[in-house]
Motif scaffolding. Structure first.
Motif, short mmCIF file in Angstrom:
data_model
loop_
_atom_site.label_atom_id
_atom_site.label_comp_id
_atom_site.label_asym_id
_atom_site.label_seq_id
_atom_site.Cartn_x
_atom_site.Cartn_y
_atom_site.Cartn_z
N THR A 77 0.77 -1.36 0.10
CA THR A 77 0.21 0.13 -0.23
C THR A 77 0.88 1.22 0.13
O THR A 77 0.34 2.53 -0.78
CB THR A 77 -1.01 0.32 0.61
N ARG A 78 1.81 1.26 0.33
CA ARG A 78 2.93 2.68 1.03
C ARG A 78 3.46 2.64 -0.63
O ARG A 78 4.40 3.64 -0.78
CB ARG A 78 3.71 2.15 2.24
N TRP A 79 4.36 1.75 -1.50
CA TRP A 79 4.53 1.39 -1.88
C TRP A 79 4.38 0.83 -3.68
O TRP A 79 4.48 -0.24 -3.72
CB TRP A 79 5.87 0.62 -2.37
N PRO A 80 3.59 2.16 -4.04
CA PRO A 80 2.50 1.40 -4.80
C PRO A 80 3.18 0.96 -6.66
O PRO A 80 3.07 0.39 -7.52
CB PRO A 80 1.39 2.11 -5.02
N VAL A 186 16.35 1.27 -11.02
CA VAL A 186 15.61 0.77 -11.19
C VAL A 186 16.60 0.02 -11.76
O VAL A 186 16.15 -1.70 -11.53
CB VAL A 186 15.34 2.05 -12.58
N GLN A 187 17.65 -0.35 -12.33
CA GLN A 187 18.21 -1.30 -13.25
C GLN A 187 18.56 -2.27 -11.83
O GLN A 187 18.55 -4.45 -12.29
CB GLN A 187 19.17 -1.48 -13.80
N ILE A 188 18.97 -2.84 -10.67
CA ILE A 188 18.94 -3.58 -9.62
C ILE A 188 17.58 -4.27 -9.74
O ILE A 188 17.16 -5.50 -9.32
CB ILE A 188 19.52 -2.87 -8.76
N VAL A 189 16.75 -3.41 -8.92
CA VAL A 189 15.47 -3.41 -9.09
C VAL A 189 14.97 -5.13 -10.60
O VAL A 189 14.61 -5.89 -9.73
CB VAL A 189 14.25 -2.78 -8.72
N GLY A 190 15.12 -4.32 -11.42
CA GLY A 190 14.76 -5.08 -12.42
C GLY A 190 16.03 -6.66 -12.42
O GLY A 190 15.44 -7.30 -13.82
N ARG A 191 16.31 -7.05 -11.65
CA ARG A 191 17.01 -8.62 -11.42
C ARG A 191 16.20 -9.39 -10.48
O ARG A 191 16.86 -10.60 -9.92
CB ARG A 191 18.23 -8.29 -10.78
N GLY A 213 10.18 -16.13 -17.59
CA GLY A 213 10.01 -15.68 -16.15
C GLY A 213 9.42 -14.61 -16.45
O GLY A 213 9.72 -13.88 -17.64
N MET A 214 8.06 -14.35 -15.42
CA MET A 214 7.72 -12.49 -15.45
C MET A 214 8.75 -12.42 -13.39
O MET A 214 7.95 -13.35 -12.69
CB MET A 214 7.09 -12.68 -16.21
N GLY A 215 8.51 -10.84 -13.33
CA GLY A 215 8.16 -10.66 -12.09
C GLY A 215 8.33 -9.37 -11.75
O GLY A 215 8.39 -8.99 -12.09
N THR A 216 7.64 -8.84 -10.74
CA THR A 216 7.54 -7.59 -10.22
C THR A 216 8.26 -7.39 -8.71
O THR A 216 8.79 -8.23 -7.49
CB THR A 216 5.81 -7.01 -10.47
N ALA A 217 8.56 -5.33 -8.70
CA ALA A 217 9.04 -5.62 -7.47
C ALA A 217 8.63 -3.46 -7.23
O ALA A 217 8.61 -3.50 -8.22
CB ALA A 217 10.49 -5.76 -7.47
N PRO A 218 8.43 -3.21 -5.43
CA PRO A 218 8.58 -1.81 -5.86
C PRO A 218 9.45 -1.25 -6.82
O PRO A 218 11.13 -1.70 -5.96
CB PRO A 218 8.46 -1.93 -4.66
N LEU A 219 9.39 -0.04 -7.22
CA LEU A 219 10.37 0.74 -7.37
C LEU A 219 11.44 1.05 -5.66
O LEU A 219 10.39 2.27 -5.01
CB LEU A 219 10.03 1.99 -7.88
N ALA A 220 12.48 0.90 -5.64
CA ALA A 220 12.72 1.73 -4.41
C ALA A 220 13.91 2.38 -4.50
O ALA A 220 13.98 3.09 -5.82
CB ALA A 220 14.55 0.94 -4.13
N PRO A 221 13.20 4.47 -3.52
CA PRO A 221 13.44 5.61 -3.45
C PRO A 221 14.85 5.00 -3.20
O PRO A 221 15.47 4.43 -2.61
CB PRO A 221 12.70 5.43 -2.38
N PRO A 222 15.55 5.92 -4.32
CA PRO A 222 16.93 6.01 -4.45
C PRO A 222 17.21 6.77 -2.36
O PRO A 222 16.84 7.16 -2.71
CB PRO A 222 17.31 7.13 -5.73
N HIS A 223 19.00 6.67 -2.54
CA HIS A 223 19.48 7.55 -1.00
C HIS A 223 21.17 7.25 -1.52
O HIS A 223 21.40 6.52 -2.14
CB HIS A 223 19.28 6.15 -0.22
N PRO A 224 21.51 8.93 -1.38
CA PRO A 224 22.82 9.06 -1.36
C PRO A 224 23.47 8.12 -0.62
O PRO A 224 24.90 8.23 -0.99
CB PRO A 224 22.99 10.73 -0.94
N SER A 321 13.35 -0.85 5.17
CA SER A 321 13.87 -0.53 4.41
C SER A 321 13.76 0.95 3.81
O SER A 321 14.95 1.32 3.71
CB SER A 321 14.12 -1.31 3.57
N PHE A 322 12.27 1.22 2.65
CA PHE A 322 12.75 1.64 2.37
C PHE A 322 12.45 3.57 3.04
O PHE A 322 12.12 4.65 2.51
CB PHE A 322 11.36 1.82 1.11
N GLY A 323 11.96 3.48 4.39
CA GLY A 323 11.65 3.92 5.24
C GLY A 323 10.41 5.65 5.24
O GLY A 323 9.37 4.92 4.49
#
Length: 323
Positions: A77-80, A186-191, A213-224, A321-323
């Motif tokens: 719900t928090r990371w649609p 994006v490209q790391i979550v894309g694995r 093969g198919m898969g889905t994962a939430p987009l992780a917010p970047p962090h510095p 993790s995502f904060g």
């Protein structure tokens, strides 16, 4: 080693590389020529980059044999917003191209350069045992390599990469973005599918039987911060990733695969990845490799028509993790 499939991952990405070049301003990336004549595409180091640049970068990693879509899902719900990867040639796309399995090093001490190479160029160089296991090699005059790095490789390493791929340096394209960037995240979550196939390989499942093969994962917010950023991209898959594999062969083996694949089978499961990484004092090789896998797995047995399931998404750990 045979190139039996008739599929060239390096030829397959040429239109994607050209797309990045033509849309550089829109994608907020920079395209330049390196000292050995190679093409450098900076997707997030000295430039802002973009989520779309990361999406294209992920399709390049997949050797043009997969599609990557940004969409939404009500699951977390928090990371649609999610990234979804699909391939009808998942073994070649994910292991023959996308897997970051080529160790690239140059220099020593303060001037040392280190990165793990992923993308189509790996299938020309064939430096990893993995290519024997999947019986794939590529032939192409052009090569593209993708690096999760803040800077491009030095000239000596560029020439070595080109040499290993048996191409001229001016026919090499290097796409790079650091973990902390939009495109990098994006490209790391894309694995999300790739880690599942790699784990299936570790579990000695016959990869030739994985046909979709198919898969889905939430987009992780970047962090510095690098470790936080790396933690989030890994957690997106480990605690938020869902995959479906279609397999041939005995149904009981499909069922066993669904049970063994999820990340929850790992002893290191249950805390944000950054915490696990710090516990092992930054030594990647001490982390249980079985952790690198999606949270939730569905395996469709084409023999029986049954769908076998394992694991579950963990929204609390994604939130932690995502904060």
């Amino acid at each position: 080693m045979s190139h039996s499939s008739g599929l060239s991952v390096n030829a397959g990405v040429l239109s994607l590389v050209e797309d990045m070049r033509l849309r550089a301003a829109e994608l907020r990336i920079s395209v330049s020529q390196g000292p050995a004549g190679e093409t450098l595409i900076d997707a997030g180091s000295t430039v802002p980059g973009s989520i779309e640049a990361g999406r294209l970068m992920t399709e390049i990693c997949l050797g043009g044999l997969g599609t990557v879509d940004i969409g939404s899902s009500p699951y977390l719900t928090r990371w649609p917003f999610t990234l979804t990867v699909r391939s009808s040639n998942p073994v070649i796309a994910c292991l023959g191209s996308q897997y970051a399995g080529w160790q690239l090093t140059s220099g020593e001490g303060e001037n040392a350069y280190f990165s793990m190479g992923s993308g189509p160029a790996r299938a020309l160089a064939g430096r990893e045992d993995l290519f024997r296991d999947i019986a794939y090699a590529d032939k192409s005059e052009q090569a593209t390599i993708v690096l999760e790095a803040a800077s491009p490789p030095p000239e000596d390493l560029v020439r070595r990469i080109a040499n290993d791929c048996d191409i001229a340096p001016e026919n090499l394209t290097i796409v790079f973005a650091p973990t902390q960037s939009l495109a990098g995240s994006v490209q790391i979550v894309g694995r999300v599918v790739e880690v599942a196939l790699h784990k299936a390989h570790e579990l000695k499942f016959d990869l030739s039987r994985i046909v979709e093969g198919m898969g889905t994962a939430p987009l992780a917010p970047p962090h510095p911060d690098f470790i936080t950023a790396m933690g989030r991209t890994n957690d997106a898959v480990i605690y938020g990733g869902r995959i479906m594999l279609h397999v041939t062969g005995p149904a009981d083996e499909a069922k066993a695969l669904a049970e063994k694949l999820p990340s929850s089978n790992s002893n290191d499961y249950g805390r944000p990845f950054a915490d696990v990484f710090r516990q092992y004092e930054g030594d990647f090789y001490k982390i249980d490799p079985m952790l690198f896998s999606p949270a939730e797995v569905e395996v469709v047995s084409l023999e029986s028509g049954e769908t076998y399931r394992g694991g579950a998404v963990d929204p609390k750990l994604v939130d932690a993790s995502f904060g």
